[in-house]
Design a protein around this motif. Structure first.
Motif, mmCIF file in Angstrom:
data_model
loop_
_atom_site.group_PDB
_atom_site.id
_atom_site.type_symbol
_atom_site.label_atom_id
_atom_site.label_comp_id
_atom_site.label_asym_id
_atom_site.label_seq_id
_atom_site.Cartn_x
_atom_site.Cartn_y
_atom_site.Cartn_z
ATOM 1 N N HIS A 27 44.876 38.639 46.081
ATOM 2 C CA HIS A 27 44.668 37.322 45.480
ATOM 3 C C HIS A 27 44.918 37.362 43.973
ATOM 4 O O HIS A 27 45.061 36.318 43.344
ATOM 5 C CB HIS A 27 43.249 36.829 45.754
ATOM 6 C CG HIS A 27 43.043 36.320 47.146
ATOM 7 N ND1 HIS A 27 43.199 34.990 47.508
ATOM 8 C CD2 HIS A 27 42.710 36.963 48.288
ATOM 9 C CE1 HIS A 27 42.960 34.840 48.790
ATOM 10 N NE2 HIS A 27 42.645 36.022 49.303
ATOM 11 N N TRP A 247 35.976 38.235 42.718
ATOM 12 C CA TRP A 247 36.090 37.884 44.135
ATOM 13 C C TRP A 247 34.721 37.615 44.743
ATOM 14 O O TRP A 247 34.473 36.532 45.272
ATOM 15 C CB TRP A 247 36.808 38.971 44.934
ATOM 16 C CG TRP A 247 36.868 38.623 46.402
ATOM 17 C CD1 TRP A 247 36.069 39.067 47.411
ATOM 18 C CD2 TRP A 247 37.762 37.667 46.997
ATOM 19 N NE1 TRP A 247 36.399 38.477 48.602
ATOM 20 C CE2 TRP A 247 37.432 37.612 48.376
ATOM 21 C CE3 TRP A 247 38.792 36.866 46.512
ATOM 22 C CZ2 TRP A 247 38.120 36.771 49.258
ATOM 23 C CZ3 TRP A 247 39.478 36.037 47.392
ATOM 24 C CH2 TRP A 247 39.142 35.994 48.747
ATOM 25 N N SER A 251 34.675 33.714 43.965
ATOM 26 C CA SER A 251 35.317 33.183 45.166
ATOM 27 C C SER A 251 34.303 33.010 46.294
ATOM 28 O O SER A 251 33.924 31.890 46.634
ATOM 29 C CB SER A 251 36.444 34.113 45.613
ATOM 30 O OG SER A 251 37.088 33.607 46.766
#
Length: 320
Positions: A27, A247, A251
């Motif tokens: 990502h 992350w 995220s």
């Protein structure tokens, strides 16, 4: 994957778990932000050294990826360096936060041999005034991003990387957990919060192996069930925004908060702030000039220092 294999070597992590974690890196272009942040910090340290008129070169070595510590120590030897201070991007005691870095130093020197420079690890800095100041300011700045109608009721949650319970007292009774909790209390007080929570994140390994809990995701679920409308998450256990921050928090946790209808704000880490560079050079000055150690006083005694043994492993010192 080669990096993840280096990180997890000997830990029995299933291949499918590594492949799952590798997706997190993809990502971000397949690269962790940490090396770039470290290089930015090095430039800030070089500027701070120049401002203090200290002609000290700065080198960069990693445990699990290029530039590897062994190669860096060889380069230092070739450059004629005979003695150096080692700053680690971990503020903590315990095995992973301290002793493992001493092992890295020893391995790097062993790889070079008898001509290797003397390497002295700078002390732990979990209660350094500048570290507390940076995190307290980050909490305040994060709170300001929340909607006004929920800002005053936001729950402050500190998180740090979890470790297996079997390793929790390897270098002193619950040393890492106590130091993280101590820092969280100092930051909360500096930011003006009387109440806060301390949780953990980013555990890995077999599910049957117990780690420090509660997990930040489980804690957010409990807060949602209790009617919490806003949270400020401070990754106090990290000095840079690497994968476990961008992350796991920005995220996965942010998505979980949005699904639960909770306003979410994440405090930044020190990264490459000029104040972080000042902290590094302050630690260097403490060592080379014999200055008093800069610490932030809290309500309880400072929970254990170590890592000041020249070039030696510090398991015994960490439990002091």
């Amino acid at each position: 994957m080669p990096f993840l294999e280096n990180v997890t070597r000997g830990r029995g992590i299933p291949r499918e778990r590594l492949e799952s974690v590798a997706e997190h890196y993809l990502h971000f272009g397949g690269v962790s932000p940490i090396n770039g942040i470290n290089r930015d910090l090095i430039r800030a340290i070089e500027s701070e050294l120049a401002a203090r008129e200290l002609g000290v070169p700065v080198y960069f070595g990693n445990r699990n990826w290029e530039p590897f510590i062994e190669d860096t120590v060889e380069r230092m030897r070739a450059d004629g360096v005979r003695r150096a201070a080692v700053f680690t991007t971990s503020a903590w005691g315990g095995y992973s936060g301290c002793t493992q870095y001493q092992e890295d130093i020893a391995r790097g020197r062993d790889a070079v041999g008898a001509d290797a420079p003397e390497l002295t690890k700078l002390r732990q800095y979990f209660d350094h005034p500048l570290l507390i100041e940076m995190f307290a300011d980050a909490v305040t700045e994060a709170a300001a991003t929340l909607p006004e109608d929920v800002r005053g009721d936001a729950r402050l949650v500190f998180t740090a990387h979890s470790i297996p319970l079997r390793a929790a007292s390897r270098c002193g009774p619950d040393l890492y957990e106590r130091q993280v909790g101590y820092t969280a209390g100092l930051v909360a007080a500096a930011a003006g919060y009387r109440e806060y929570d301390q949780v953990w994140q980013s555990r890995s390994g077999p599910p049957q192996v117990p780690w420090l809990e509660p997990d930040v995701g489980d804690h957010l679920e409990a807060l949602a069930a209790a009617g919490t409308r806003a949270v400020i998450v401070c990754p106090v256990g990290f000095v840079a925004d690497h994968i476990e921050v961008v992350w796991d928090l920005d995220s996965e946790l942010a998505d979980q908060a949005a699904a639960a209808g909770i306003a979410f704000a994440r405090a930044t880490t020190p990264n490459a702030q000029p104040r972080f560079a000042r902290l590094v050079v302050d630690l260097l000055d403490e060592m080379r000039l014999g200055l008093p150690q800069a610490r932030t006083d809290g309500p309880d005694p400072v929970p254990g220092y170590g890592c000041t043994v020249n070039g030696a492993l510090c398991t015994a010192a960490c439990s002091s």
